[in-house]
Design a protein around this motif. Sequence first.
Motif, PDB file in Angstrom:
ATOM      1  N   THR A   1      15.267 -33.690  -2.023  1.00  0.00           N
ATOM      2  CA  THR A   1      14.591 -32.898  -0.924  1.00  0.00           C
ATOM      3  C   THR A   1      13.078 -33.387  -0.992  1.00  0.00           C
ATOM      4  O   THR A   1      12.463 -33.281  -2.372  1.00  0.00           O
ATOM      5  CB  THR A   1      14.706 -31.605  -1.673  1.00  0.00           C
ATOM      6  OG1 THR A   1      15.973 -31.022  -1.738  1.00  0.00           O
ATOM      7  CG2 THR A   1      14.090 -30.507  -0.946  1.00  0.00           C
ATOM      8  N   HIS A   2      12.907 -33.851   0.101  1.00  0.00           N
ATOM      9  CA  HIS A   2      11.198 -34.348  -0.044  1.00  0.00           C
ATOM     10  C   HIS A   2      10.282 -33.192   0.541  1.00  0.00           C
ATOM     11  O   HIS A   2       9.286 -33.426   0.105  1.00  0.00           O
ATOM     12  CB  HIS A   2      11.282 -35.585   1.324  1.00  0.00           C
ATOM     13  CG  HIS A   2      12.067 -36.569   0.707  1.00  0.00           C
ATOM     14  ND1 HIS A   2      11.422 -37.641   0.019  1.00  0.00           N
ATOM     15  CD2 HIS A   2      13.346 -37.150   0.978  1.00  0.00           C
ATOM     16  CE1 HIS A   2      12.348 -38.626  -0.422  1.00  0.00           C
ATOM     17  NE2 HIS A   2      13.502 -38.381   0.308  1.00  0.00           N
ATOM     18  N   ASN A   3      10.815 -32.312   1.046  1.00  0.00           N
ATOM     19  CA  ASN A   3       9.732 -31.280   1.538  1.00  0.00           C
ATOM     20  C   ASN A   3      10.370 -29.938   1.840  1.00  0.00           C
ATOM     21  O   ASN A   3      11.680 -29.904   1.637  1.00  0.00           O
ATOM     22  CB  ASN A   3       9.253 -31.581   3.257  1.00  0.00           C
ATOM     23  CG  ASN A   3       8.574 -32.926   2.918  1.00  0.00           C
ATOM     24  OD1 ASN A   3       7.404 -32.938   2.572  1.00  0.00           O
ATOM     25  ND2 ASN A   3       9.147 -34.045   3.659  1.00  0.00           N
ATOM     26  N   GLN A   4       9.625 -28.727   1.772  1.00  0.00           N
ATOM     27  CA  GLN A   4      10.307 -27.591   1.761  1.00  0.00           C
ATOM     28  C   GLN A   4      11.031 -27.225   3.099  1.00  0.00           C
ATOM     29  O   GLN A   4      10.680 -27.574   4.161  1.00  0.00           O
ATOM     30  CB  GLN A   4       9.091 -26.557   1.637  1.00  0.00           C
ATOM     31  CG  GLN A   4       9.582 -25.202   1.597  1.00  0.00           C
ATOM     32  CD  GLN A   4       8.109 -24.138   1.404  1.00  0.00           C
ATOM     33  OE1 GLN A   4       7.200 -24.575   0.748  1.00  0.00           O
ATOM     34  NE2 GLN A   4       8.485 -22.919   1.619  1.00  0.00           N
TER      35      GLN A   4
ATOM     36  N   PRO B   1       8.150 -28.326  -7.724  1.00  0.00           N
ATOM     37  CA  PRO B   1       7.469 -29.456  -7.126  1.00  0.00           C
ATOM     38  C   PRO B   1       8.308 -30.284  -6.075  1.00  0.00           C
ATOM     39  O   PRO B   1       9.574 -30.651  -6.315  1.00  0.00           O
ATOM     40  CB  PRO B   1       6.611 -29.996  -7.846  1.00  0.00           C
ATOM     41  CG  PRO B   1       7.368 -29.844  -9.009  1.00  0.00           C
ATOM     42  CD  PRO B   1       8.230 -28.542  -9.015  1.00  0.00           C
ATOM     43  N   PHE B   2       7.658 -30.979  -4.841  1.00  0.00           N
ATOM     44  CA  PHE B   2       8.568 -31.738  -4.039  1.00  0.00           C
ATOM     45  C   PHE B   2       7.953 -33.339  -4.330  1.00  0.00           C
ATOM     46  O   PHE B   2       6.564 -33.395  -4.577  1.00  0.00           O
ATOM     47  CB  PHE B   2       8.432 -31.530  -2.522  1.00  0.00           C
ATOM     48  CG  PHE B   2       9.286 -29.946  -2.673  1.00  0.00           C
ATOM     49  CD1 PHE B   2      10.516 -30.087  -2.419  1.00  0.00           C
ATOM     50  CD2 PHE B   2       8.372 -28.986  -2.100  1.00  0.00           C
ATOM     51  CE1 PHE B   2      10.842 -28.832  -1.807  1.00  0.00           C
ATOM     52  CE2 PHE B   2       8.849 -28.011  -1.619  1.00  0.00           C
ATOM     53  CZ  PHE B   2      10.320 -27.598  -1.709  1.00  0.00           C
ATOM     54  N   PRO B   3       8.577 -34.216  -4.150  1.00  0.00           N
ATOM     55  CA  PRO B   3      10.108 -34.348  -3.961  1.00  0.00           C
ATOM     56  C   PRO B   3      10.723 -34.015  -5.094  1.00  0.00           C
ATOM     57  O   PRO B   3      10.193 -34.444  -6.253  1.00  0.00           O
ATOM     58  CB  PRO B   3      10.261 -35.759  -3.677  1.00  0.00           C
ATOM     59  CG  PRO B   3       9.089 -36.603  -4.284  1.00  0.00           C
ATOM     60  CD  PRO B   3       8.020 -35.741  -4.186  1.00  0.00           C
ATOM     61  N   ILE B   4      11.927 -33.807  -5.131  1.00  0.00           N
ATOM     62  CA  ILE B   4      12.853 -33.192  -6.072  1.00  0.00           C
ATOM     63  C   ILE B   4      14.288 -33.564  -5.929  1.00  0.00           C
ATOM     64  O   ILE B   4      14.730 -33.587  -4.764  1.00  0.00           O
ATOM     65  CB  ILE B   4      12.439 -31.610  -6.484  1.00  0.00           C
ATOM     66  CG1 ILE B   4      13.261 -31.062  -7.771  1.00  0.00           C
ATOM     67  CG2 ILE B   4      13.099 -30.693  -5.231  1.00  0.00           C
ATOM     68  CD1 ILE B   4      12.664 -29.653  -8.162  1.00  0.00           C
TER      69      ILE B   4
END
Length: 363
Positions: free
Chosen positions: A8-11, A53-56
């Motif tokens: 998951t790079h972004n919200q 936090p991202f990325p995750i």
Amino acid sequence: MDIKAAVTHNQDTAFELETVQLAMPEIDEIRVKVIATGVCHTDVVARDMGIAPFPIVLGHEGSGIVDAVGAGVTDLQVGDPVVLSFAHCGNCGHCLTGHPTVCDTFNELNFGGAMDDGTHRLAQDGETLATFFGQSSFATYAIAKSRNAVKVDSEVDLALLGPLGCGIQTGAGTVLNRLKPEFGSSIVIYGAGAVGLSAVMAAKIVGCQHIIAVDMHDSRLELAKELGATHTLNGENVDVVTEVKKITDGGSHYAVETTGVPTVVKQSLNALRSLGTVAIVGITPEMNIDVHNDLMAEGKSMIGVIEGDSIPRVFIPQLIAYFKAGQFPFDKLVKFYDFENINQAFEDSANGITIKPILRVGS
């Protein structure tokens, strides 16, 4: 080593299966070949609300086989089947007195994005990736602290067991570990999802006289009856508070609120009898209550419960024993998806098509 993970790079973005790098396990850590992992609402919250936090790499209901052990690991060995649960320090006062779910550093260890030494085990193209719940099980392999892993019965399908690490133990544990309802007492479960239905099964185990399930989906209420609910209420069709008081002759002794919807939270409180207790387990926004009339004047209690107030290494084997005895059939909540269909699993969960999706990751 190179592994496949849902990054998951972004919200609020879709999951992408990508190649990432996983470091070797450090002191007191294990590497697990992930067989399967549950899809939980907390993963949705992390993805869409940015609580980590991202990325995750998300995922926190992993099950698999121990593949490697770091220095100092003596209680697990390569080849052990395990379920991964929440991270906790093991050293604070709450951990040492049997309440790791309220570990002093629970939020930091589970949502902070790093291992407990502040370093990372996941990376991609030289950039570190955040870890979730000390495991990041949306991946073909995961690193976790050995204390956060539970060795499980090899006779039970390992792919089925991941959700015991969070959602299932939350519902069942809230009843069995925290509320501890007396035989013959009454309990209302608000929300017939995986957490709520696990609470229904637990209430049946302890012998509650009235087990009332409340939801808006008739299909889920039918399953609640099958799993042990004595009564069901569709909140869109009836006045829940009035009906609960009618069924229980004055109000329920206990309630478990799983929805996080403020109006339902109020119902759960108002439908209690004097001295009743409601356990709040759903992520609930800011809301208003009349403290005198809703709570204090009738001696009621409203408590928050995290992860069922469970000690996973004790509680998860107990749930598996009840499952093997036919008393905790949580497999009726489950639908399996291939790892590649992770976005479909999340969509089906959000739409109410599937109560508890499980992703088959490995074999």
